[in-house]
Design a protein around this motif. Structure first.
Motif, PDB file in Angstrom:
ATOM      1  N   SER A  18      25.987  36.044  46.602  1.00 55.07           N
ATOM      2  CA  SER A  18      25.444  37.406  46.582  1.00 55.07           C
ATOM      3  C   SER A  18      26.303  38.371  47.385  1.00 55.07           C
ATOM      4  O   SER A  18      27.044  37.979  48.287  1.00 55.07           O
ATOM      5  CB  SER A  18      24.026  37.392  47.166  1.00 55.07           C
ATOM      6  N   VAL A  19      26.153  39.654  47.070  1.00 57.00           N
ATOM      7  CA  VAL A  19      26.888  40.714  47.767  1.00 57.00           C
ATOM      8  C   VAL A  19      26.388  40.888  49.201  1.00 57.00           C
ATOM      9  O   VAL A  19      27.102  41.405  50.066  1.00 57.00           O
ATOM     10  CB  VAL A  19      26.771  42.038  46.970  1.00 57.00           C
ATOM     11  N   ILE A  20      25.166  40.453  49.481  1.00 56.73           N
ATOM     12  CA  ILE A  20      24.575  40.609  50.807  1.00 56.73           C
ATOM     13  C   ILE A  20      23.444  39.595  50.958  1.00 56.73           C
ATOM     14  O   ILE A  20      22.874  39.145  49.956  1.00 56.73           O
ATOM     15  CB  ILE A  20      24.045  42.063  51.010  1.00 56.73           C
ATOM     16  N   SER A  21      23.108  39.247  52.186  1.00 59.47           N
ATOM     17  CA  SER A  21      21.999  38.324  52.413  1.00 59.47           C
ATOM     18  C   SER A  21      20.672  39.024  52.137  1.00 59.47           C
ATOM     19  O   SER A  21      20.580  40.260  52.232  1.00 59.47           O
ATOM     20  CB  SER A  21      22.009  37.829  53.868  1.00 59.47           C
ATOM     21  N   PRO A  22      19.607  38.265  51.796  1.00 53.97           N
ATOM     22  CA  PRO A  22      18.292  38.900  51.572  1.00 53.97           C
ATOM     23  C   PRO A  22      17.804  39.675  52.792  1.00 53.97           C
ATOM     24  O   PRO A  22      17.230  40.759  52.663  1.00 53.97           O
ATOM     25  CB  PRO A  22      17.371  37.713  51.275  1.00 53.97           C
TER      26      PRO A  22
END
Length: 318
Positions: free
Chosen positions: A222-226
């Protein structure tokens, strides 16, 4: 002590029942084989049912499991003649990225992978699997060496992200990752990536521009963590479940979106339950995909790589 995730509570209860029965049988000499057999069957069914129906946030938990095999664990089980290489020939050796020559079957390959630690001492040494700029420069140096000798490259992706500290920024972390993206896109040898745990942000992408991207069944990309996404969009990490769903970060989501090319199955209960079985499944997938890529000419290889990334995503003009 083994680490158990919240959603594994029922699984752990049955495992405890089996352990108590076996302990009782050993102490009192009782035959409990029938009872244990029934419980083991029930345990297997429950594991399958649980792991087939994980929510995106539960997938994140599995991908981050501290007992999950890391890059060096796979190298030990899949490859032979491993020779580790060090340093970026500029600043220092970043141990958050490991790399070197090895053999996959009868094929000589260059391996580059992100490496986390098992305990606090090793995590400090490996910087929790978060590379500095020199880690990405080392990775590219090794890839160019593979290109020089006409050998394929295999990348293992498993990082919470590139290190965002002051020293890392001063030495050009953004430039190092961006440079890798460009140079990897035009390497003249087959390049294969396997997301084995968490592939987060540009830190993952810095060794991720490859001909084929494989993802383990319970890995995330993913582009960023949740948590980071929730903090930006909802000003609170409490909304991480909502963010995990919106980010489409599971292997299944990413195959559907055309980002990931293939899902590599894991043993029932996740790769952390059986490292050898997980390595066996990944080994087969790597050999199969490298075999296909090896048949392509240099021109065709580069054409397909460019086409792959140009086809990801969509836009609308108004």
């Amino acid at each position: 002590f083994p680490v158990h995730l919240d959603f594994e509570r029922d699984i752990v209860e049955i495992q405890d029942q089996i352990s108590k029965l076996l302990d009782l049988a050993e102490r009192r000499g009782i035959d409990v084989s029938d009872e244990v057999s029934v419980l083991r069957e029930k345990l297997q069914d429950l594991k399958e049912q649980t792991y087939d129906n994980l929510t995106p946030m539960e997938q994140v938990q599995v991908a981050r499991h501290p007992e999950r095999p890391y890059t060096l664990d796979y190298i030990e089980r899949i490859f032979t003649d491993w020779v580790e290489l060090h340093g970026d020939r500029n600043f220092r050796d970043d141990e958050a990225i490991v790399g070197g020559w090895a053999r996959l079957g009868n094929r000589s390959v260059m391996i580059v992978g992100q490496q986390k630690g098992r305990d606090m001492k090793e995590n400090l040494r490996r910087n929790f699997g978060m590379p500095h700029p020199e880690g990405y420069r080392k990775a590219l140096r090794l890839m160019r060496q593979a290109e020089k000798f006409g050998r394929p490259v295999i990348c293992f992706i498993d990082t919470p992200g590139a290190y965002p500290g002051i020293g890392s920024e001063e030495r050009g972390i953004g430039e190092a990752i961006a440079f890798n993206l460009r140079e990897m896109s035009r390497l003249k040898v087959p390049v294969l990536a396997a997301v084995i745990g968490e592939g987060m942000s540009g830190g993952a992408l810095g060794i991720g521009v490859t001909d084929r991207i494989l993802m383990l069944e319970h890995a995330i990309y993913s582009v960023i963590s949740p948590e980071g996404c929730a903090a930006i969009l909802w000003r609170s990490a409490e909304h991480k479940e909502k963010a995990a769903t919106a980010l489409k970060l599971t292997a299944e989501d990413l195959v559907t979106l055309g980002v990931c090319d293939e899902i590599v199955p894991e043993p029932v209960g996740g790769a952390h339950t059986d490292w050898d079985a997980a390595a066996g499944l990944l080994s087969k997938a790597l050999e199969k995909n490298l075999g296909k890529l090896a048949k392509l000419s240099e021109t065709k290889l580069l054409e397909q790589r460019w086409a792959k990334y140009e086809s990801i995503g969509s836009w609308r003009e108004e």
